[in-house]
Write a protein that holds these residues in place. Sequence first.
Motif, PDB file in Angstrom:
ATOM      1  N   PRO A   1      -0.748 -60.263  78.072  1.00 57.85           N
ATOM      2  CA  PRO A   1      -2.105 -60.795  78.080  1.00 57.85           C
ATOM      3  C   PRO A   1      -3.141 -59.768  77.634  1.00 57.85           C
ATOM      4  O   PRO A   1      -2.944 -58.567  77.752  1.00 57.85           O
ATOM      5  N   THR A   2      -4.243 -60.305  77.126  1.00 60.03           N
ATOM      6  CA  THR A   2      -5.350 -59.439  76.704  1.00 60.03           C
ATOM      7  C   THR A   2      -6.047 -58.881  77.935  1.00 60.03           C
ATOM      8  O   THR A   2      -6.321 -59.605  78.888  1.00 60.03           O
TER       9      THR A   2
ATOM     10  N   THR B   1      -3.373 -54.704  68.374  1.00 61.32           N
ATOM     11  CA  THR B   1      -4.004 -54.591  67.058  1.00 61.32           C
ATOM     12  C   THR B   1      -4.097 -53.130  66.670  1.00 61.32           C
ATOM     13  O   THR B   1      -4.166 -52.243  67.536  1.00 61.32           O
ATOM     14  N   ARG B   2      -4.102 -52.873  65.362  1.00 63.24           N
ATOM     15  CA  ARG B   2      -4.243 -51.498  64.872  1.00 63.24           C
ATOM     16  C   ARG B   2      -5.704 -51.164  64.575  1.00 63.24           C
ATOM     17  O   ARG B   2      -6.019 -50.017  64.255  1.00 63.24           O
ATOM     18  N   TYR B   3      -6.579 -52.160  64.667  1.00 62.22           N
ATOM     19  CA  TYR B   3      -7.965 -51.984  64.247  1.00 62.22           C
ATOM     20  C   TYR B   3      -8.920 -52.048  65.438  1.00 62.22           C
ATOM     21  O   TYR B   3      -8.627 -52.673  66.456  1.00 62.22           O
TER      22      TYR B   3
ATOM     23  N   GLY C   1      -7.003 -51.592  70.159  1.00 61.99           N
ATOM     24  CA  GLY C   1      -5.626 -51.510  70.620  1.00 61.99           C
ATOM     25  C   GLY C   1      -5.534 -51.108  72.077  1.00 61.99           C
ATOM     26  O   GLY C   1      -6.441 -50.484  72.629  1.00 61.99           O
ATOM     27  N   ARG C   2      -4.415 -51.444  72.685  1.00 64.95           N
ATOM     28  CA  ARG C   2      -4.245 -51.208  74.120  1.00 64.95           C
ATOM     29  C   ARG C   2      -4.223 -49.726  74.481  1.00 64.95           C
ATOM     30  O   ARG C   2      -4.602 -49.345  75.589  1.00 64.95           O
ATOM     31  N   LEU C   3      -3.806 -48.876  73.550  1.00 64.06           N
ATOM     32  CA  LEU C   3      -3.669 -47.451  73.846  1.00 64.06           C
ATOM     33  C   LEU C   3      -4.795 -46.608  73.253  1.00 64.06           C
ATOM     34  O   LEU C   3      -4.768 -45.386  73.371  1.00 64.06           O
TER      35      LEU C   3
END
Length: 235
Positions: free
Chosen positions: A2-3, A23-25, A41-43
């Motif tokens: 989940p987001t 996402t990479r952006y 992105g998550r990280l």
Amino acid sequence: MPTKSQTIDDPEFGEIVIMRRATRYTRIKLGTDGRFVVTSGRLVPLAFIRSFIERSREDLRKIAKDSSIAQPYRDGQLIGKTHQLAIVPTQMIKQPEIRTMRSKLLVKLPPEFSLEDQDVQQQIRDEAIKVLRRDAKKYLPPLLEELAGAHGFAYQRVRFSHAGSRWGSCSSNGTISLNIALMKLPDELIRYVLIHELCHTRHMNHSAAFWREVERYDPRYRLHRQQLKRQTPIV
């Protein structure tokens, strides 16, 4: 997966939502509720996102400004609660001069310039922001404190902005952000906005329970809400 979302408080734009997803952006847009939303992105480190917001600040100002239609300033217009715009045609100067004097926001215009000129309007807006910010800092915190004390609300702090398309907001940590354009409104609508945001310290949503809370302290909130829709929070 989940987001995930979180919020940060920006000194100019108020509460900004950060959405974490695969996402990479990293992108930013103005959400439908008037808050800016960053998708990343998550990280991605929070420090990078803050830097991204800082680098995008000029673009964000333009987005915020374009999100509402600014009404042109006109001679005799009230600027907040304390000043009135006064246009003074003169041949004694070559460039427009704009300054505050007592309860007037004086605009001296040489013959080559018109009140409708975009540059003149922007100069007036810049000075009007100063007036509205001074008024807001003097008038709104005592009123917010009075309403909170009378009805048992608690909040952490209050901050001011003039960007975005909302009259106010309340963050999850109890920070209430108020648009200095509130000073353009009648007193009863200012009180409605402050009560609205104070109620968000108890309900961080617009559920039925939230609106019952608002009605408890502003029985005419439906009328005030409709009247507010006919106003614009842009300075």
